[in-house]
Design a protein around this motif. Structure first.
Motif, PDB file in Angstrom:
ATOM      1  N   THR A  16       0.825  -1.211   0.000  1.00  0.00           N
ATOM      2  CA  THR A  16       0.000   0.000   0.000  1.00  0.00           C
ATOM      3  C   THR A  16       0.854   1.253   0.000  1.00  0.00           C
ATOM      4  OG1 THR A  16      -1.737  -1.173   1.212  1.00  0.00           O
ATOM      5  CG2 THR A  16      -1.809   1.233   1.243  1.00  0.00           C
ATOM      6  N   LEU A  17       1.859   1.289   0.871  1.00  0.00           N
ATOM      7  CA  LEU A  17       2.698   2.480   0.985  1.00  0.00           C
ATOM      8  C   LEU A  17       3.541   2.701  -0.267  1.00  0.00           C
ATOM      9  CD1 LEU A  17       3.478   4.790   2.856  1.00  0.00           C
ATOM     10  CD2 LEU A  17       5.215   3.313   3.894  1.00  0.00           C
ATOM     11  N   LEU A  18       4.046   1.626  -0.849  1.00  0.00           N
ATOM     12  CA  LEU A  18       4.819   1.757  -2.093  1.00  0.00           C
ATOM     13  C   LEU A  18       3.980   2.396  -3.193  1.00  0.00           C
ATOM     14  CD1 LEU A  18       6.770  -1.628  -2.181  1.00  0.00           C
ATOM     15  CD2 LEU A  18       7.826   0.637  -2.266  1.00  0.00           C
ATOM     16  N   LYS A  19       2.747   1.939  -3.337  1.00  0.00           N
ATOM     17  CA  LYS A  19       1.873   2.499  -4.368  1.00  0.00           C
ATOM     18  C   LYS A  19       1.546   3.957  -4.082  1.00  0.00           C
ATOM     19  CE  LYS A  19      -0.256  -1.881  -5.745  1.00  0.00           C
ATOM     20  NZ  LYS A  19      -1.502  -2.694  -5.794  1.00  0.00           N
ATOM     21  N   GLU A  20       1.353   4.289  -2.815  1.00  0.00           N
ATOM     22  CA  GLU A  20       1.080   5.681  -2.437  1.00  0.00           C
ATOM     23  C   GLU A  20       2.254   6.591  -2.787  1.00  0.00           C
ATOM     24  OE1 GLU A  20       0.162   5.704   1.689  1.00  0.00           O
ATOM     25  OE2 GLU A  20      -1.841   4.843   1.442  1.00  0.00           O
ATOM     26  N   LYS A  21       3.458   6.034  -2.748  1.00  0.00           N
ATOM     27  CA  LYS A  21       4.651   6.835  -3.032  1.00  0.00           C
ATOM     28  C   LYS A  21       5.051   6.794  -4.505  1.00  0.00           C
ATOM     29  CE  LYS A  21       6.595   6.708   1.645  1.00  0.00           C
ATOM     30  NZ  LYS A  21       6.602   8.179   1.836  1.00  0.00           N
ATOM     31  N   GLY A  22       4.206   6.188  -5.336  1.00  0.00           N
ATOM     32  CA  GLY A  22       4.413   6.260  -6.778  1.00  0.00           C
ATOM     33  C   GLY A  22       5.180   5.129  -7.403  1.00  0.00           C
ATOM     34  N   PHE A  23       5.313   4.007  -6.710  1.00  0.00           N
ATOM     35  CA  PHE A  23       6.017   2.856  -7.270  1.00  0.00           C
ATOM     36  C   PHE A  23       5.021   1.862  -7.872  1.00  0.00           C
ATOM     37  CE2 PHE A  23       8.837   4.461  -3.934  1.00  0.00           C
ATOM     38  CZ  PHE A  23      10.057   4.474  -4.564  1.00  0.00           C
ATOM     39  N   GLU A  24       5.464   1.166  -8.908  1.00  0.00           N
ATOM     40  CA  GLU A  24       4.695   0.059  -9.470  1.00  0.00           C
ATOM     41  C   GLU A  24       5.138  -1.221  -8.769  1.00  0.00           C
ATOM     42  OE1 GLU A  24       4.205  -2.328 -13.713  1.00  0.00           O
ATOM     43  OE2 GLU A  24       4.971  -0.258 -13.701  1.00  0.00           O
ATOM     44  N   VAL A  25       4.183  -1.983  -8.239  1.00  0.00           N
ATOM     45  CA  VAL A  25       4.521  -3.090  -7.350  1.00  0.00           C
ATOM     46  C   VAL A  25       3.955  -4.406  -7.869  1.00  0.00           C
ATOM     47  CG1 VAL A  25       4.443  -3.946  -4.980  1.00  0.00           C
ATOM     48  CG2 VAL A  25       4.402  -1.482  -5.412  1.00  0.00           C
ATOM     49  N   ASP A  26       4.811  -5.455  -7.851  1.00  0.00           N
ATOM     50  CA  ASP A  26       4.379  -6.829  -8.096  1.00  0.00           C
ATOM     51  C   ASP A  26       4.697  -7.645  -6.852  1.00  0.00           C
ATOM     52  OD1 ASP A  26       3.438  -6.384 -10.649  1.00  0.00           O
ATOM     53  OD2 ASP A  26       5.350  -6.894 -11.605  1.00  0.00           O
ATOM     54  N   TYR A  27       3.651  -8.205  -6.240  1.00  0.00           N
ATOM     55  CA  TYR A  27       3.820  -9.028  -5.036  1.00  0.00           C
ATOM     56  C   TYR A  27       3.792 -10.493  -5.448  1.00  0.00           C
ATOM     57  CZ  TYR A  27       3.144 -10.696  -0.243  1.00  0.00           C
ATOM     58  OH  TYR A  27       3.287 -11.328   0.968  1.00  0.00           O
ATOM     59  N   THR A 283       6.948 -10.948  14.961  1.00  0.00           N
ATOM     60  CA  THR A 283       5.760 -10.413  15.634  1.00  0.00           C
ATOM     61  C   THR A 283       5.029  -9.528  14.640  1.00  0.00           C
ATOM     62  OG1 THR A 283       6.897  -8.435  16.460  1.00  0.00           O
ATOM     63  CG2 THR A 283       6.928 -10.383  17.884  1.00  0.00           C
ATOM     64  N   GLU A 284       3.749  -9.340  14.873  1.00  0.00           N
ATOM     65  CA  GLU A 284       2.960  -8.488  13.978  1.00  0.00           C
ATOM     66  C   GLU A 284       3.552  -7.089  13.909  1.00  0.00           C
ATOM     67  OE1 GLU A 284      -1.093  -8.481  15.153  1.00  0.00           O
ATOM     68  OE2 GLU A 284      -1.334 -10.659  15.015  1.00  0.00           O
ATOM     69  N   GLU A 285       3.920  -6.570  15.083  1.00  0.00           N
ATOM     70  CA  GLU A 285       4.426  -5.199  15.127  1.00  0.00           C
ATOM     71  C   GLU A 285       5.742  -5.047  14.387  1.00  0.00           C
ATOM     72  OE1 GLU A 285       1.945  -5.972  18.807  1.00  0.00           O
ATOM     73  OE2 GLU A 285       3.506  -7.028  17.668  1.00  0.00           O
ATOM     74  N   ALA A 286       6.645  -6.027  14.580  1.00  0.00           N
ATOM     75  CA  ALA A 286       7.956  -5.943  13.928  1.00  0.00           C
ATOM     76  C   ALA A 286       7.815  -6.037  12.417  1.00  0.00           C
ATOM     77  CB  ALA A 286       8.869  -7.048  14.442  1.00  0.00           C
ATOM     78  N   GLN A 287       6.939  -6.915  11.940  1.00  0.00           N
ATOM     79  CA  GLN A 287       6.786  -7.071  10.499  1.00  0.00           C
ATOM     80  C   GLN A 287       6.185  -5.834   9.853  1.00  0.00           C
ATOM     81  OE1 GLN A 287       8.364  -9.572   9.014  1.00  0.00           O
ATOM     82  NE2 GLN A 287       8.937  -9.929  11.142  1.00  0.00           N
ATOM     83  N   ILE A 288       5.249  -5.199  10.535  1.00  0.00           N
ATOM     84  CA  ILE A 288       4.702  -3.935  10.028  1.00  0.00           C
ATOM     85  C   ILE A 288       5.779  -2.857  10.047  1.00  0.00           C
ATOM     86  CG2 ILE A 288       3.056  -2.079  10.500  1.00  0.00           C
ATOM     87  CD1 ILE A 288       1.154  -4.246  11.587  1.00  0.00           C
ATOM     88  N   ARG A 289       6.545  -2.832  11.140  1.00  0.00           N
ATOM     89  CA  ARG A 289       7.564  -1.797  11.314  1.00  0.00           C
ATOM     90  C   ARG A 289       8.637  -1.892  10.229  1.00  0.00           C
ATOM     91  NH1 ARG A 289       9.250  -3.292  16.150  1.00  0.00           N
ATOM     92  NH2 ARG A 289       7.429  -2.373  17.158  1.00  0.00           N
ATOM     93  N   VAL A 290       9.149  -3.095   9.981  1.00  0.00           N
ATOM     94  CA  VAL A 290      10.226  -3.213   8.993  1.00  0.00           C
ATOM     95  C   VAL A 290       9.697  -2.991   7.575  1.00  0.00           C
ATOM     96  CG1 VAL A 290      11.637  -4.715  10.439  1.00  0.00           C
ATOM     97  CG2 VAL A 290      10.004  -5.739   8.842  1.00  0.00           C
ATOM     98  N   ALA A 291       8.438  -3.363   7.327  1.00  0.00           N
ATOM     99  CA  ALA A 291       7.856  -3.143   6.001  1.00  0.00           C
ATOM    100  C   ALA A 291       7.741  -1.659   5.702  1.00  0.00           C
ATOM    101  CB  ALA A 291       6.482  -3.817   5.919  1.00  0.00           C
ATOM    102  N   ILE A 292       7.234  -0.903   6.665  1.00  0.00           N
ATOM    103  CA  ILE A 292       7.099   0.545   6.478  1.00  0.00           C
ATOM    104  C   ILE A 292       8.462   1.211   6.416  1.00  0.00           C
ATOM    105  CG2 ILE A 292       6.302   2.662   7.610  1.00  0.00           C
ATOM    106  CD1 ILE A 292       3.919   1.054   8.670  1.00  0.00           C
ATOM    107  N   GLN A 293       9.382   0.744   7.257  1.00  0.00           N
ATOM    108  CA  GLN A 293      10.717   1.349   7.306  1.00  0.00           C
ATOM    109  C   GLN A 293      11.462   1.186   5.991  1.00  0.00           C
ATOM    110  OE1 GLN A 293      12.960   0.301  10.807  1.00  0.00           O
ATOM    111  NE2 GLN A 293      14.921   0.915   9.915  1.00  0.00           N
ATOM    112  N   VAL A 294      11.415  -0.017   5.401  1.00  0.00           N
ATOM    113  CA  VAL A 294      12.162  -0.233   4.160  1.00  0.00           C
ATOM    114  C   VAL A 294      11.567   0.594   3.020  1.00  0.00           C
ATOM    115  CG1 VAL A 294      10.898  -2.263   3.292  1.00  0.00           C
ATOM    116  CG2 VAL A 294      13.340  -2.002   2.814  1.00  0.00           C
TER     117      VAL A 294
END
Length: 525
Positions: A16-27, A283-294
């Motif tokens: 979600t954040l990648l797309k908001e920042k203008g990147f094209e994403v393939d998961y 942990t849920e929190e760590a995975q969210i944190r590192v995803a947003i951070q990267v």
């Protein structure tokens, strides 16, 4: 528009954040190696956790790749050298999983004290074995923390909240900073002798591999408890099993293993061993944190903002400058040498840069020195970009002296590390693009900083060198070269011997027993 491939399971907030920042994403989590090789050429950015192995083959197939982002701390699954050669930025997310890893460490420690997994298993199997599972209190006990990086410091703070006495070992953490966090610094031997619990928080390097084995366990208290949530291989697993069987180690808890997943279950099945499958950061929190951070780090990079977490950008900053690159390498080598010559935390580090052509790059050389000083003891990857940040977090302060003149060499770098009652000084230069160490503690000499080096002080008397050579020969160690610096005939000298083979503790002890020889040290470069 930059294209991003996510090849491991990451929190959906990352997409979600990648797309908001203008990147094209393939998961596309769970790609096979062949599938990854076939499509990686289409992407500018690759985001991974630990499952995807970003090998040299993958990197060579990535014709457009600019960034490899690791949502986590370790980058063991990324070929950094291959990325360097391709000019690809490698990022991790330092600190993103600190809380989770520290809390998991404490959870394992508490589980050991009260034998919670064993008691649970007994009850599930239909037994009510209250008398079998009498635990121990941790309040008032001594916890020895080996490695006081982000996670180690967090563990120390949590343990102090549980009213434990916390002591620690970190060869570069300043006493002042340790005092701030309420941790008394000890030598490794004193950690072993005084700790009821030992928790490891160091990276896996040649210096830390099997750092706790049979010899170290023998120095520990009877009934010591050991926790490893850092990296597999830091503790010798067969020796630990032997310690558990004998009762020397009353219990142990590991989240990491030499081989993952493990194939030898003798240790894991031991009744006094608690194992988890590398869950420290899960942990849920760590995975969210590192995803947003990267994602934020990648966006910062493309916007030209200051970027944290770049693992290898140092190679990109000086690779195209043929004159400066050897001096950066020299600064790293001097730092690495100093890290092995000093035995405890330093109170003061001074970097002196001499020479008209290099003094304007002094900040870069300081970063190189710190990289060498920290790389074998930091729990996260250290490079030219982050070495100053990590040093600052450890309370390490560096004084810088620059001069356009040098009475010996046109350009040189000197690093002085002051301890309580002594100083260790190493000077190096570059001659015809070749690195040279030219001075140690006031002794003029010259050698290449590479390989296995035996360094010792001695009186310059006949027969001393031949006795040292004899010890090396008897231990099947071949001398590749040597250099000697002395103050005068029969007076104090320093000898540096380059060896083709690794120099073991037995050899060091034998050399140290020789007459007129002292301060025997080994440096591995």
């Amino acid at each position: 528009m930059k294209r991003v491939l996510i090849s491991d399971k990451l929190d959906e907030s990352c997409v979600t954040l990648l797309k908001e920042k203008g990147f094209e994403v393939d998961y596309k989590a769970g790609l096979s190696k062949d599938d990854l090789l076939s499509i990686i050429k289409n992407y500018n950015i690759l985001l991974v956790r630990s499952a995807t192995k970003v090998t040299e083959e993958v990197i060579n197939a990535a014709s457009k790749l600019e960034i490899i982002g690791r949502a986590g701390t370790g980058v063991d699954n990324v070929d950094i050298k291959a990325a360097n050669r391709k000019g690809i930025i490698v990022m991790n997310t330092p600190g993103g999983n600190t809380t989770s890893a520290a809390e998991h460490t404490v959870a394992l420690m508490l589980s050991m004290c009260r034998m919670i997994p064993q008691a649970n298993r007994s009850l599930v199997e239909g037994r009510w074995d209250r008398k079998l599972y009498s635990g121990t209190e941790f309040s008032g006990k001594t916890l020895g923390v080996i490695g006081l990086g982000k996670i180690g410091r967090e563990v120390a703070l949590l343990a102090k909240g549980l009213r434990m006495n916390v002591i620690g070992y970190d060869p570069v953490l300043s006493k002042e900073y340790a005092d701030e966090i309420g941790v008394e610094l000890f030598s490794l031997d004193d950690i072993y002798k005084n700790s009821d619990f030992i928790s490891l928080h160091v990276p896996l390097t040649p210096a830390t591999e099997n750092m706790i084995s049979k010899n170290e366990l023998a120095k520990c208290k009877d009934g010591v408890k050991i926790i490893n949530c850092a990296r597999g291989g830091i503790v010798n697993e067969p020796d630990l099993l032997e310690g558990l069987n004998s009762g020397k180690v009353s219990s142990a808890a590991f989240d990491v293993f030499t081989e993952e997943p493990p194939t030898n279950y003798d240790l894991i099945k031991h009744p006094n061993f608690i194992a988890t499958p590398h869950l420290g950061a899960t942990t849920e929190e760590a995975q969210i944190r590192v995803a947003i951070q990267v994602v934020n780090q990648i966006a910062d990079y493309y916007s030209g903002s200051e970027v944290m977490g770049i693992v290898n950008s140092s190679s990109l900053t000086y690779a195209n400058n043929p004159f400066i690159k050897p001096f950066v390498e020299l600064s790293e080598k001097i730092g690495l040498i100093q890290s092995q010559l000093i035995e405890k935390s330093s109170n003061k580090i001074t970097v002196q840069v001499n020479g008209k052509k290099i003094i304007k790059y002094s900040d870069l050389f300081v970063a190189g020195v710190l990289k060498g000083l920290l790389e074998n003891i930091s729990e996260e990857p250290v490079n030219i970009v982050n070495s100053k940040v990590i040093a600052d977090e450890k309370g390490i302060k560096v004084d810088v002296i620059t001069s356009s003149e040098n009475s010996y060499y046109a350009n040189s770098i000197t690093v002085s590390i002051e301890l309580n009652n002594s100083k260790k000084v190493v000077t190096g230069t570059v001659l015809d693009e070749s690195l040279r160490i030219v001075r140690i503690d006031g002794f003029n000499l010259e050698f290449k900083p590479e390989g296995n080096l035996l360094i010792y002080n001695n009186l310059d008397k006949p027969g001393v060198l031949s006795k040292v050579s004899s010890v090396l020969s008897s231990n099947n160690i071949n001398i590749a070269g040597l250099t000697l610096g002395r103050t005068g005939l029969g007076k104090e000298a320093i000898t540096v011997i380059s060896c083709d083979e690794e120099i073991d503790n037995k050899t060091i002890e034998s050399v140290a027993k020789l007459q007129f020889v002292e301060n025997v040290m080994v440096v591995r470069l």
